[in-house]
Design an enzyme around this catalytic site. Structure first.
Site, PDB file in Angstrom:
ATOM      1  N   CYS A 130      62.662  55.959  57.034  1.00 53.10           N
ATOM      2  CA  CYS A 130      63.808  56.241  56.162  1.00 53.10           C
ATOM      3  C   CYS A 130      63.919  57.748  55.954  1.00 53.10           C
ATOM      4  O   CYS A 130      62.912  58.422  55.759  1.00 53.10           O
ATOM      5  CB  CYS A 130      63.633  55.543  54.817  1.00 53.10           C
ATOM      6  SG  CYS A 130      65.042  55.789  53.724  1.00 53.10           S
TER       7      CYS A 130
ATOM      8  N   CYS B  95      58.141  56.964  47.337  1.00 53.02           N
ATOM      9  CA  CYS B  95      58.238  55.798  48.224  1.00 53.02           C
ATOM     10  C   CYS B  95      57.401  55.958  49.492  1.00 53.02           C
ATOM     11  O   CYS B  95      57.524  56.960  50.201  1.00 53.02           O
ATOM     12  CB  CYS B  95      59.706  55.585  48.584  1.00 53.02           C
ATOM     13  SG  CYS B  95      59.957  54.340  49.834  1.00 53.02           S
TER      14      CYS B  95
ATOM     15  N   CYS C 113      62.745  39.741  52.101  1.00 53.00           N
ATOM     16  CA  CYS C 113      63.091  41.150  51.934  1.00 53.00           C
ATOM     17  C   CYS C 113      63.103  41.781  53.329  1.00 53.00           C
ATOM     18  O   CYS C 113      62.081  41.843  54.005  1.00 53.00           O
ATOM     19  CB  CYS C 113      62.078  41.819  51.015  1.00 53.00           C
ATOM     20  SG  CYS C 113      62.427  43.566  50.783  1.00 53.00           S
TER      21      CYS C 113
ATOM     22  N   CYS D 127      56.760  48.446  49.144  1.00 51.23           N
ATOM     23  CA  CYS D 127      57.557  48.645  50.346  1.00 51.23           C
ATOM     24  C   CYS D 127      57.046  49.816  51.176  1.00 51.23           C
ATOM     25  O   CYS D 127      56.873  50.912  50.683  1.00 51.23           O
ATOM     26  CB  CYS D 127      58.999  48.885  49.899  1.00 51.23           C
ATOM     27  SG  CYS D 127      60.025  49.611  51.115  1.00 51.23           S
TER      28      CYS D 127
ATOM     29  N   CYS E 269      62.810  59.714  49.112  1.00 47.88           N
ATOM     30  CA  CYS E 269      62.481  59.517  47.692  1.00 47.88           C
ATOM     31  C   CYS E 269      60.972  59.779  47.549  1.00 47.88           C
ATOM     32  O   CYS E 269      60.177  59.222  48.306  1.00 47.88           O
ATOM     33  CB  CYS E 269      62.824  58.103  47.244  1.00 47.88           C
ATOM     34  SG  CYS E 269      64.541  57.678  47.584  1.00 47.88           S
TER      35      CYS E 269
ATOM     36  N   GLU F 210      58.499  46.119  58.527  1.00 51.58           N
ATOM     37  CA  GLU F 210      57.922  45.234  57.503  1.00 51.58           C
ATOM     38  C   GLU F 210      58.949  44.250  56.977  1.00 51.58           C
ATOM     39  O   GLU F 210      60.086  44.623  56.705  1.00 51.58           O
ATOM     40  CB  GLU F 210      57.464  46.074  56.309  1.00 51.58           C
ATOM     41  CG  GLU F 210      56.112  46.662  56.480  1.00 51.58           C
ATOM     42  CD  GLU F 210      55.681  47.396  55.224  1.00 51.58           C
ATOM     43  OE1 GLU F 210      54.824  48.264  55.352  1.00 51.58           O
ATOM     44  OE2 GLU F 210      56.213  47.117  54.131  1.00 51.58           O
TER      45      GLU F 210
HETATM   46  S1  SF4 Z   1      63.192  54.156  48.121  1.00 45.06           S
HETATM   47 FE1  SF4 Z   1      62.196  54.547  50.113  1.00 45.06          FE
HETATM   48  S2  SF4 Z   1      63.221  53.177  51.570  1.00 45.06           S
HETATM   49 FE2  SF4 Z   1      64.521  53.303  49.730  1.00 45.06          FE
HETATM   50  S3  SF4 Z   1      65.946  54.975  50.167  1.00 45.06           S
HETATM   51 FE3  SF4 Z   1      64.223  55.926  49.095  1.00 45.06          FE
HETATM   52  S4  SF4 Z   1      62.824  56.630  50.739  1.00 45.06           S
HETATM   53 FE4  SF4 Z   1      64.270  55.156  51.651  1.00 45.06          FE
END
Ligand code: SF4
Length: 351
Positions: free
Chosen positions: A111, A118, A104, A335, A115, A91
């Site tokens: 990832c 996210c 961006c 995101c 988190c 993306e």
């Molecule tokens: S916010 Fe999302 S993209 Fe950023 S480090 Fe945490 S899991 Fe990874």
């Protein structure tokens, strides 16, 4: 497989042509063709001799990803779902500010930081993106903007992925887009965001780069951060603060802290006071982000009155703070949402 010509610094391109048996000055010519003239075909580099072009074409190409999906928001934000050579989906988002056009950029496919709020973290990391792929994200947007005579002026490395988990490639990408005779994006127009990989923050402090560092903080204390961000188990807020104070002392740069407001989790008055206390001694700026709810998550957006209360309290504590303008509310702009949905659909189709 041919390699992409994107992602090299001037020095890198000079080395590349020397290795092909040609002249160093051809490196600068190639750089200008790629980023100033923005050609997409090596044959269009007409001031290179035919043998140089032929030698280049044997090993290299100018790879631009396929635009699988493009969503345009009422506010001008454009979200691209791009397909890399191996089929990986990435993306990239164009955001329009009064001061310019910011892209961006994603730094990884998926990832691993996990988190909990996210959408990108829902899909594990498949691989790191290369410098040439990150440059290709930017160039895809730039080619689109050429239609309206506009220019990419700012880069934020805040898309999918943890940039410092792909540190060397991200640095190479930054040095490439910063190249004066290339895209020439000024260092102060480049921002990189980390969830807090302390050793890499220390490494960045020694790069002598004037870029902006943003920290995805999202919690006012270790108890909450441990619950919502796995990285805090490895590098807690005490270690993070120590590294950041050192970073500020070494670079003299101001830090940005990103803080997503999650209803009932981190958005209460006592959290604002704890955050203000933790920020003491840093030269900083806090970006409050109203959470953009995704179907897959149990988190909810803070109520308007709590968002305003949190903001006002930080102001009272003399913290530089803003509530981030929301981009692309009418498209899937948080995101990772577009890619997450696309991958989910792909898996559904596969079943
Ligand atoms: S916010 Fe999302 S993209 Fe950023 S480090 Fe945490 S899991 Fe990874």
């Amino acid at each position: 497989m041919k390699q992409s010509l994107y992602g090299y610094t001037l020095e890198g391109l000079q080395q590349l042509v020397l290795e092909l048996g040609y002249k160093k000055f051809n490196g600068e010519q190639i750089l200008r063709w790629l980023y100033q003239s923005q050609v997409t075909n090596i044959d269009d580099m007409t001031n290179l001799s035919l043998p140089v072009r032929e030698a280049l074409k044997e090993k290299y190409e100018i790879f631009l990803p396929e635009i699988v999906k493009k969503q345009v928001s009422d506010d001008g934000t454009i979200k691209y779902l791009l397909k890399m050579k191996d089929g990986s989906l990435v993306e990239t988002v164009l955001m329009r500010y009064v001061y310019g056009n910011a892209v961006c950029v994603s730094s990884q496919v998926g990832c691993n930081m996990g988190c909990s709020f996210c959408a990108s973290g829902l899909l594990k990391k498949v691989r790191d993106l290369t410098p040439s792929e990150m440059v290709a994200e930017v160039m895809t947007v730039q080619h689109d903007l050429n239609k309206s005579n506009e220019r990419v002026s700012h880069i934020v490395i805040m898309g999918i992925g943890e940039p410092f988990d792909n540190y060397d490639n991200v640095m190479q990408f930054i040095y490439c887009i910063n190249e004066a005779k290339g895209l020439a994006i000024g260092a102060r127009h480049i921002s990189v965001s980390t969830c807090g990989l302390v050793p890499k923050i220390r490494q960045l402090a020694n790069e002598k780069l004037q870029i902006n560092l943003a920290i995805s903080l999202h919690a006012p204390n270790n108890e909450i951060r441990n619950k919502i961000m796995k990285v805090n188990h490895a590098y807690d807020m005490d270690l993070l603060k120590e590294a950041l104070v050192e970073y500020c002392q070494k670079t003299n740069r101001r830090l940005t802290f990103e803080y997503i407001l999650l209803n009932g989790i981190n958005d209460q008055s006592e959290h604002a006071s704890q955050l203000a206390k933790w920020l003491e001694g840093t030269n900083s700026y806090v970006n409050l982000i109203p959470y953009n709810s995704v179907d897959e998550s149990s988190y909810r957006r803070s109520e308007e009155k709590n968002i305003n209360n949190f903001y006002n309290l930080l102001k009272k504590y003399k913290i530089n703070v803003t509530i981030r303008r929301e981009f692309g509310k009418d498209i899937e702009a948080a995101c990772g949402q577009l890619r997450a949905k696309s991958e989910v659909r792909k898996h559904e189709n596969n079943c």
